[in-house]
Design an enzyme around this catalytic site. Structure first.
Site, PDB file in Angstrom:
ATOM      1  CD  GLU A  95      22.361  87.536  19.810  1.00  0.00           C
ATOM      2  OE1 GLU A  95      21.491  87.583  18.932  1.00  0.00           O
ATOM      3  OE2 GLU A  95      22.922  86.476  20.157  1.00  0.00           O
TER       4      GLU A  95
HETATM    5  C1  ACM Z   1      26.216  86.728  17.220  1.00  0.00           C
HETATM    6  O1  ACM Z   1      25.840  86.181  16.177  1.00  0.00           O
HETATM    7  N1  ACM Z   1      25.390  86.852  18.245  1.00  0.00           N
HETATM    8  C2  ACM Z   1      27.560  87.250  17.354  1.00  0.00           C
END
Ligand code: ACM
Length: 694
Positions: free
Chosen positions: A328
């Site tokens: 992310e």
């Molecule tokens: C995640 O859940 N961002 C690894």
């Protein structure tokens, strides 16, 4: 509304769960094994005849390789048996090993730092005179000792162990649990008690998520402003870290640290803003989601810092695997920085993914220099990375298969996010070697090392974390350990309930915290029983629904019924079973009907008590609509039951007229779901279908 920028929330909520909760997957299959109350189920069980009685003298002997860790494990097992039975066992090494109650025959020492190549198999043989536990490696002895403890049973003659021969070995090498200790701080003693429970179900990896936007949780002597300014003083000292690693090793569990980079890294920048891609100052993030602060991958200073930091952590954490996160990356800071844009252009990088890949390669080289193998979330997957990295698949099972096809080792976490509050059966239905992975060649399949459940910490506290992990984690542990054909959901639940009570003896608080939290809801003078009668039949809403109801932050109280209620209501499951039994017209019909009526009457009456309590409890006041709905459903259920008994069908449209009762409200502010709606609806539907004049 989704949180802005909330990629993790959006992705998982939208796509991942549809398959896992499809009704077909809950089908019950016959069990092929004699059903001992073991979890995870062993690979091979042969029941003998007779049993081994527990004796007040608990003598043990090592007839093969011996080490202090194994003696501690035997004493720990015996101590727990003494506690469970209330028998003050005299635990001692046998003077004559051939006469020992428990003989341990271990082949050889294990490696100084645990690896996945070590043999965890064991053979446990119990007859009327003794138990013998054999294993090539101490890890197998540790696993077998847990099975031994699970075999202890009480019958009319006292406590004993069944005569049995168990030959057991894990299906997967990597059987992990991630605990996020950043979004909410989880102290060392909480980690330790959860390590005991992990050992009880033969898990072998603690994935410790140690840095986040919301906190940097490890003492760094080289860069003291990391924990000094990034943790509110809530971090593990290096001494505590070493103690936890030793504690885990004693239980055959590896500790793999994760320091998430280049995103999810705000807490680093509070003390070291120069690492970020935009000027500071920065503060610890208090909210949840995916945020802008991101490391600057274009500055050499970033790598110099990370080389120093990783070097320090590489010495602190002995495990050869080192998790760099990599999930992310939000992107804004990279897109808004003229110098970063120029860096990308100069090197022909078209996307932020290209830039992250460059960062990952630099980090991988630093890790290698410090003797570590890189692990990362599936965003790091790129053809040009060296093949010794490990990919953790969280966004879909597809990336795990793709990684294996490209020659990368991987583990599955998609489908095992226990923060989402799905029932054990949903996770149990997910298998690292099924779906896309089923089409892989045998060689490619060997690259799939196993899986990990993830306990993300947006909505947990030291008080609630155990109940969010246990007992559901044990069903996932069984998926990782037991043969692939182990799929009998009803038998899994039967054993899971037994295991849940047994885990109390490992020190976890998943059961113990519940009455305390309900007492808090009731108020000091209030009736805990009344609150329990409601709380037992609700579950926190699933997925990321709780975040739709309010803006959670690190300082939001986690003391409501949604925090106390179990992720999976066994009481509601039992009620559903009782109703199904009644409606099947099986011989149990009359008894069930009486029980069901009692329960419905109790729920109906309970609302008056809850109303009175709520007058003095802000915590209870918010669940009044829920209590009222349960009372209304109970009332409807009683009418339907009466109709069944009298043979008079419910009038046309009777259920539809009560749509408000039978239909769950959308986004309820109390963040709970009532789990007995469907069984009551079934009673009503049966009553509506009675042939007229019957
Ligand atoms: C995640 O859940 N961002 C690894």
């Amino acid at each position: 509304m989704m949180h802005r920028n909330n990629v993790r929330f959006a992705l998982l909520a939208a796509t991942l769960w549809a398959a896992a909760i499809a009704p077909g997957l809950f089908a019950v299959e016959a069990s092929a094994q004699p059903s001992l109350d073991l979890m995870p189920l062993p690979a091979n069980v042969v029941l003998g005849t007779g049993k081994l009685a527990l004796k007040p003298e608990f003598s043990f002997a090592f007839i093969g390789y011996k080490e202090p860790r194994l003696e501690r494990a035997v004493r720990r097992a015996a101590d727990r048996i003494a506690a469970r039975t209330g028998i003050p066992l005299a635990i001692a090494e046998a003077a004559d090993p051939s006469q020992a109650f428990l003989q341990i025959d271990c082949g050889a020492a294990s490696l100084p730092v645990q690896t996945f190549e070590e043999d965890e198999s064991y053979v446990l043989t119990i007859d009327a005179s003794r138990a013998v536990l054999r294993a090539p490696n101490p890890l197998g002895i540790l696993r077998g000792l847990e099975t031994f403890q699970q075999l202890l049973a009480l019958d009319v003659q006292g406590f004993n162990f069944p005569a049995v021969e168990i030959k057991d070995a894990p299906r997967f090498k990597w059987r992990g649990l991630l605990i996020d200790v950043c979004r909410h701080w989880i102290p060392a003693e909480v980690i330790k008690r959860n390590l005991d429970a992990m050992a009880a179900v033969k898990l072998n990896v603690l994935h410790w998520h140690l840095s986040e936007d919301q906190g940097f949780r490890v003492e760094s002597k080289k860069y003291p402003r990391l924990h000094g300014m990034g943790s509110d003083g809530l971090y593990y000292t290096q001494e505590e870290i070493r103690a936890i690693i030793d504690y885990a090793r004693d239980r055959g569990i590896r500790v793999i640290p994760e320091f998430d980079m280049p995103g999810h890294s705000t807490a680093w920048f509070v003390g070291y803003p120069e690492l970020a891609s935009a000027p500071g100052p920065y503060e610890i993030e208090r909210h949840y989601g995916v945020f802008k602060p991101t490391m600057d991958p274009t500055r050499e200073g970033t790598y110099k810092f990370l080389d120093g930091f990783i070097g320090e952590m590489a010495r602190l954490f002995p495990d050869p695997l080192f998790h760099i996160g990599g999930d992310e990356v939000e992107g804004h800071q990279w897109e808004e920085s003229p110098s970063i844009k120029a860096f990308k252009t100069a090197r022909g990088m078209k996307t932020n993914e290209d830039l992250q890949a460059y960062f990952n390669k630099r980090i991988q080289a630093i890790l290698k220099k410090h003797g570590k193998r890189m692990v990362g979330w599936d965003e790091i997957l790129r053809e040009d990375l060296p093949r010794d990295i490990v990919v953790q698949s969280w966004r879909g099972q597809e990336s795990l298969a793709r990684a294996a096809k490209q020659g990368f080792a991987g583990i599955l976490s998609n489908g095992y996010y226990i923060d989402l509050m799905y029932g054990a059966a949903a996770h149990y239905a997910v298998d690292p070697l099924e779906k896309e992975a089923a089409a892989l060649s045998e060689a490619e399949k060997t690259l799939i090392l196993g899986g990990e459940a993830c306990m993300w910490a947006e909505l947990i506290s030291p008080e609630t974390v155990d109940s969010r992990i246990w007992p559901r984690m044990a069903a996932i542990a069984e998926r990782f350990w037991s043969p692939q054909e182990t799929k009998d959901v009803a038998d899994m639940y039967r054993r899971l309930e037994i295991l849940s009570s047994r885990l109390d003896w490992t020190g976890t608080t998943h059961n113990a915290s519940y009455p305390k939290m309900l007492e808090r809801l009731a108020g000091m003078e209030g009736s805990f029983e009344a609150v329990k009668l409601l709380a037992d039949y609700v579950e926190p809403i699933r997925g990321y629904g709780r975040h739709d109801s309010r803006e959670y932050s690190q300082t939001t109280p986690l003391n409501r019924m949604a925090d106390a209620a179990r992720p999976e209501s066994f009481a509601a499951r039992a009620f559903t079973g009782m109703v199904d039994g009644m409606l099947s017209d099986a011989p149990a019909y009359a008894k069930n009907r009486r029980e069901i009526r009692h329960r419905l009457m109790a729920w109906k009456a309970n609302h008056e008590t809850i109303k009175a309590l709520a007058a003095n409890s802000a915590l209870l006041a918010e669940v009044l609509p829920l209590s009222e709905r349960l009372a209304g459903l109970a009332d409807a259920g009683l009418v339907a039951l009466q109709s069944l008994e009298s043979g008079q069908p419910l009038p046309q449209g009777w259920i539809e007229d009560r749509a408000a009762l039978f239909q769950a409200p959308e986004k309820p502010p109390y963040e709970l779901e009532l789990m007995v709606v469907e069984p009551i609806r079934k009673i009503a539907e049966a009553a509506a279908k009675i042939p007229a004049g019957d």
